[in-house]
Design a protein around this motif. Structure first.
Motif, mmCIF file in Angstrom:
data_model
loop_
_atom_site.group_PDB
_atom_site.id
_atom_site.type_symbol
_atom_site.label_atom_id
_atom_site.label_comp_id
_atom_site.label_asym_id
_atom_site.label_seq_id
_atom_site.Cartn_x
_atom_site.Cartn_y
_atom_site.Cartn_z
ATOM 1 N N MET A 123 0.848 -1.188 0.000
ATOM 2 C CA MET A 123 0.000 0.000 0.000
ATOM 3 C C MET A 123 0.888 1.243 0.000
ATOM 4 O O MET A 123 1.424 1.617 1.026
ATOM 5 C CB MET A 123 -0.880 -0.042 1.255
ATOM 6 C CG MET A 123 -2.003 0.950 1.237
ATOM 7 S SD MET A 123 -2.747 1.080 2.875
ATOM 8 C CE MET A 123 -3.036 -0.631 3.325
ATOM 9 N N SER A 124 1.039 1.819 -1.165
ATOM 10 C CA SER A 124 1.980 2.930 -1.270
ATOM 11 C C SER A 124 1.249 4.264 -1.107
ATOM 12 O O SER A 124 0.023 4.330 -1.168
ATOM 13 C CB SER A 124 2.656 2.876 -2.636
ATOM 14 O OG SER A 124 1.680 3.041 -3.622
ATOM 15 N N PHE A 125 2.026 5.301 -0.931
ATOM 16 C CA PHE A 125 1.477 6.648 -0.826
ATOM 17 C C PHE A 125 0.735 7.018 -2.117
ATOM 18 O O PHE A 125 -0.361 7.567 -2.088
ATOM 19 C CB PHE A 125 2.623 7.642 -0.562
ATOM 20 C CG PHE A 125 2.178 9.080 -0.632
ATOM 21 C CD1 PHE A 125 1.408 9.629 0.395
ATOM 22 C CD2 PHE A 125 2.531 9.878 -1.710
ATOM 23 C CE1 PHE A 125 1.001 10.953 0.323
ATOM 24 C CE2 PHE A 125 2.126 11.204 -1.782
ATOM 25 C CZ PHE A 125 1.358 11.740 -0.762
ATOM 26 N N ALA A 126 1.371 6.646 -3.272
ATOM 27 C CA ALA A 126 0.770 6.983 -4.564
ATOM 28 C C ALA A 126 -0.608 6.346 -4.700
ATOM 29 O O ALA A 126 -1.544 6.954 -5.221
ATOM 30 C CB ALA A 126 1.686 6.513 -5.690
ATOM 31 N N MET A 127 -0.718 5.124 -4.195
ATOM 32 C CA MET A 127 -1.992 4.420 -4.331
ATOM 33 C C MET A 127 -3.087 5.118 -3.511
ATOM 34 O O MET A 127 -4.209 5.321 -3.992
ATOM 35 C CB MET A 127 -1.817 2.987 -3.848
ATOM 36 C CG MET A 127 -3.060 2.156 -4.005
ATOM 37 S SD MET A 127 -2.687 0.446 -3.653
ATOM 38 C CE MET A 127 -4.331 -0.184 -3.443
ATOM 39 N N ILE A 128 -2.713 5.519 -2.286
ATOM 40 C CA ILE A 128 -3.702 6.203 -1.440
ATOM 41 C C ILE A 128 -4.113 7.528 -2.069
ATOM 42 O O ILE A 128 -5.287 7.867 -2.129
ATOM 43 C CB ILE A 128 -3.127 6.410 -0.015
ATOM 44 C CG1 ILE A 128 -2.949 5.043 0.643
ATOM 45 C CG2 ILE A 128 -4.043 7.284 0.840
ATOM 46 C CD1 ILE A 128 -2.239 5.069 1.967
ATOM 47 N N MET A 129 -3.116 8.268 -2.594
ATOM 48 C CA MET A 129 -3.415 9.542 -3.251
ATOM 49 C C MET A 129 -4.347 9.327 -4.444
ATOM 50 O O MET A 129 -5.309 10.069 -4.655
ATOM 51 C CB MET A 129 -2.119 10.215 -3.739
ATOM 52 C CG MET A 129 -1.336 10.939 -2.670
ATOM 53 S SD MET A 129 -2.343 12.054 -1.686
ATOM 54 C CE MET A 129 -2.687 13.322 -2.903
ATOM 55 N N GLN A 130 -4.049 8.273 -5.227
ATOM 56 C CA GLN A 130 -4.866 7.979 -6.397
ATOM 57 C C GLN A 130 -6.313 7.694 -5.981
ATOM 58 O O GLN A 130 -7.262 8.168 -6.602
ATOM 59 C CB GLN A 130 -4.277 6.754 -7.127
ATOM 60 C CG GLN A 130 -4.959 6.414 -8.420
ATOM 61 C CD GLN A 130 -4.704 7.455 -9.485
ATOM 62 O OE1 GLN A 130 -3.553 7.739 -9.821
ATOM 63 N NE2 GLN A 130 -5.760 8.048 -9.999
ATOM 64 N N LEU A 131 -6.458 6.924 -4.906
ATOM 65 C CA LEU A 131 -7.807 6.596 -4.430
ATOM 66 C C LEU A 131 -8.532 7.851 -3.962
ATOM 67 O O LEU A 131 -9.727 8.029 -4.214
ATOM 68 C CB LEU A 131 -7.729 5.585 -3.280
ATOM 69 C CG LEU A 131 -7.301 4.169 -3.655
ATOM 70 C CD1 LEU A 131 -7.226 3.284 -2.422
ATOM 71 C CD2 LEU A 131 -8.273 3.570 -4.653
ATOM 72 N N ILE A 132 -7.805 8.735 -3.275
ATOM 73 C CA ILE A 132 -8.438 9.958 -2.780
ATOM 74 C C ILE A 132 -8.879 10.835 -3.948
ATOM 75 O O ILE A 132 -9.999 11.347 -3.976
ATOM 76 C CB ILE A 132 -7.472 10.729 -1.844
ATOM 77 C CG1 ILE A 132 -7.289 9.934 -0.547
ATOM 78 C CG2 ILE A 132 -8.008 12.122 -1.526
ATOM 79 C CD1 ILE A 132 -6.299 10.523 0.420
#
Lengths: 290, 419
Positions: A1-10
């Motif tokens: 679970m990367s930072f980029a993935m969380i940002m993308q989801l947001i």
């Protein structure tokens, strides 16, 4: 679970959240003005998409700007006709259930009319709002960007209209007390006609914006219709800033929820939140009191 | 008096409006905005003709069963959330019936059908199937989809009327109804073919299995994962719901898991959403999908780059050199001016199979026809050879196709062993 993935989801959550917000605004307009819920609102969004894509762009070959203006105008007229045909005649009957059933049936009529006029095949406008912006590993689609910009502009425009124009202020009066508004010389029926016309215009704008995301089909708006309703309840029913907060919150939370629960339960997030708010904080997050 | 006059006027207006709508709307029924005006016109005429003929046939069959007609029932989704499938089904069935009648009918009698609209809704399907079963029919075709089949199969079983569906779920055979037959390849087989193709042809090391959380998708997922287990290949499974419009979270999880192949088992609308978002988010993996994606009505909603190089395990693509398929495609295009897709072809085959069974049974007694169906082998159809296996599945082959510039072409034809 990367930072980029969380940002993308947001980010994709925010874009979808703004769609829920606009849906919420569109039926809040009608609720505020008539005290009734328009259960055919998702079908009006669909009709807007069909009018824009099926009729003006693909059949008549109009440019996007002309097609948008034509769609908005024709949907405004449709809204006024609906107000004259359903809301105004039925709102004063013994029970609001007559008008509510009227809108449900109208939804079905709109859907089958779209099938008869434009056919059952789902379709899309080739190349419409296609493309992405990339920031490192985060992708923002062009469609999502437009959705966010248009939603923000729309809320500003509506706020200006309601607070700074004579007819907007008249709508406030109608919303607060119809009898008093009549005594003050406001034509309540005409006022309701215009409000529902504006609501239909918002529907058509949502319809145009979601074409590239959902394709134009008879089922394109089923889910956003219900989630838009949840957005209103969570943010604060009958209050525009509440619609925005509720919509964006649902959009982000349902996307982030997939990090902890299986993705097939994503849809439950909006509805569980709605029930929790109805039980614990029925006024919604912003707690606006009408 | 004034009240009566206004009531009368309102009634007259309503009637004239309805009459007006009826005339012009009928013509517009199947227009698709993207086709040329001329093609549209021709299609309209054909469709109207087909429908009126179907109505005529059904009326004649229902009104005067004078012993010269053998009638079967058809339940398909003309309205509701899946109306195109119903429209194509009706066209395929009508074409098959016309061909059979042109060649002398069955048992020297004319073949006819009565159709009802099930709206792709299990509740409505139960109502219309009950109605059809009360007519004098020798067999039933449709409703489509596994969910609808499961809702009505007991009714058909109790009425002892043989019933052919084009649902492809594994639950159809598992229901074990001896009156129920499945005229499209089961997902049990397609799933195995997809998994085998991923591992053996594409050399997949880590597979992402993305399924629709309905009877169809879950059946496909189970078949795919069972085969992947057998092949000892690592996999991740994620689901979505019917009607989902945002798959970002699932696709991001696949990307972060580092899959090299995605097997996608879902319906038409979700195919489009996944294709667009997988492209936008930059999913770098081979993709193998279930049958729907190769249909013109699905591909026309996508940009070419979204599905470039995708594979699909399906039962029918129009671009196939097989002479039976080529002739079917040519005849269908001549009749309706559109390319047939898998619903039209599957139900065309189903009618041919039913007619062959009636001939074999030598009577229009439903029980005799069912027994004949169970033993019937080698009926040629556009989706393959229809032969009844012990679990009442009729099709035992499927094709692997690859999409290039929105055109699917056959890569491989797989035929399974059956008993």
């Amino acid at each position: 679970m990367s930072f980029a993935m969380i940002m993308q989801l947001i980010i994709s959550g925010i874009a979808l959240g703004f769609i829920y917000s606009m849906v919420s605004i569109e039926y809040t307009l009608i609720f505020n003005s008539t005290g009734l819920l328009n259960f055919s609102h998702d079908k009006l969004i669909m009709l807007g998409a069909y009018a824009f894509a099926g009729q003006f762009v693909l059949r008549m070959g109009c440019g996007y700007v002309v097609a948008t203006i034509a769609t908005v105008l024709s949907m405004f007229i449709t809204g006024i006709l609906i107000a004259k045909g359903i809301f105004n005649p039925l709102r004063n009957m013994a029970s609001p259930i007559f008008a509510v059933i009227g809108t449900v049936i109208m939804g079905r009529i709109i859907k089958e009319l779209c099938r008869i006029i434009w056919g059952a095949t789902a379709f899309n406008i080739p190349g419409f709002m296609k493309g992405t912006f990339k920031f490192g590993s985060i992708v923002i689609t062009r469609a999502n960007t437009y959705i966010i910009i248009v939603a923000v502009l729309l809320v500003i425009a509506l706020q200006l209209y309601f607070n700074h124009t004579k007819s907007g202020k008249a709508m406030h009066c109608v919303q607060q007390n119809k009898t008093a508004a009549t005594l003050m010389g406001i034509n309540v029926s005409q006022n309701i006609n215009i409000t529902i016309g504006i609501s239909a215009v918002v529907c058509s704008i949502i319809g145009i914006l979601v074409i590239s995301l959902f394709s134009v089909s008879l089922t394109m708006t089923n889910m956003i219709g219900i989630k838009g309703f949840a957005a209103g309840v969570i943010g604060g029913f009958g209050y525009f800033p509440g619609c925005i907060v509720g919509g964006v919150l649902i959009g982000i939370l349902e996307n982030l929820s997939t990090l902890v629960i299986p993705s097939i339960y994503k849809d439950c997030v909006a509805f569980v939140l709605m029930i929790v708010f109805l039980l614990v904080q029925p006024k919604g997050i912003l707690g606006h009191k009408k | 008096m004034k009240r009566f006059t206004s009531l009368f006027l309102a009634l007259v207006m309503a009637v004239s409006m309805l009459a007006g709508c009826g005339g012009s709307d009928k013509k517009k029924e199947t227009e698709a905005p993207k086709e040329t005006a001329e093609a549209e016109k021709k299609e309209e005429q054909q469709d109207t003709k087909a429908e009126t003929e179907a109505q005529k046939e059904s009326e004649s069959a229902a009104a005067a069963d004078d012993g010269d007609t053998i009638t079967f029932g058809l339940s398909c989704a003309i309205t509701g959330n899946f109306p195109l499938a119903g429209e194509r089904t009706l066209q395929g069935v009508q074409m098959a019936v016309d061909e059979i009648n042109a060649a002398g009918g069955v048992l020297g009698k004319k073949l006819a059908f009565i159709y009802e609209d099930d709206g792709n809704d299990p509740t409505q399907a139960v109502t219309v199937v009950t109605k059809l079963l009360n007519e004098d029919i020798c067999g039933l075709i449709g409703p489509h989809t596994t969910t609808n089949y499961l809702a009505v199969q007991e009714l058909a079983g109790q009425a002892e009327i043989p019933y052919i569906t084009g649902g492809s779920g594994t639950k159809i055979a598992a229901a074990g109804n001896k009156y129920g037959f499945q005229c499209r390849p089961s997902d049990g087989m397609n799933g195995i073919v997809a998994a085998d193709f991923a591992v053996k042809e594409l050399g997949a090391k880590k597979v992402g299995v993305f399924f629709n959380n309905n009877d169809f998708g879950v059946g496909g997922r189970d078949a795919v994962t069972a085969e992947l287990d057998k092949l000892q290949v690592e996999y991740v499974t994620l689901g979505h719901n019917s009607g989902d419009t945002d798959m970002t979270s699932q696709l991001m999880q696949f990307i972060s898991e580092g899959i090299d192949t995605m097997i996608l088992w879902t319906d038409d609308a979700e195919d489009v959403v996944v294709a667009r978002q997988a492209y936008e988010l930059g999913l770098e993996a081979d993709v193998i999908t279930s049958a729907g994606v190769v249909m013109e009505q699905v591909l026309s909603q996508m940009e070419p780059e979204y599905v470039e190089g995708w594979y699909s395990v399906t039962d029918f693509v129009p671009a196939n050199d097989d002479p039976v398929v080529a002739k079917f495609v040519e005849d269908f295009k001549a009749l309706y001016d559109i390319e047939p897709e898998l619903y039209a072809s599957a139900y065309y085959g189903a009618v041919k199979f039913l007619a062959a069974a009636i001939e074999k049974a030598g009577s229009d007694d439903p029980k005799a026809i069912r027994d004949a169906m169970a033993e019937l082998k080698d009926v040629e159809g556009p989706t393959g050879t229809l032969s009844c296996a012990s679990d009442n599945t009729l099709i035992h082959s499927c094709v692997v196709t690859q999409i290039t510039d929105l055109k699917p072409a056959v890569v491989n034809t797989v035929t399974a062993d059956f008993e």
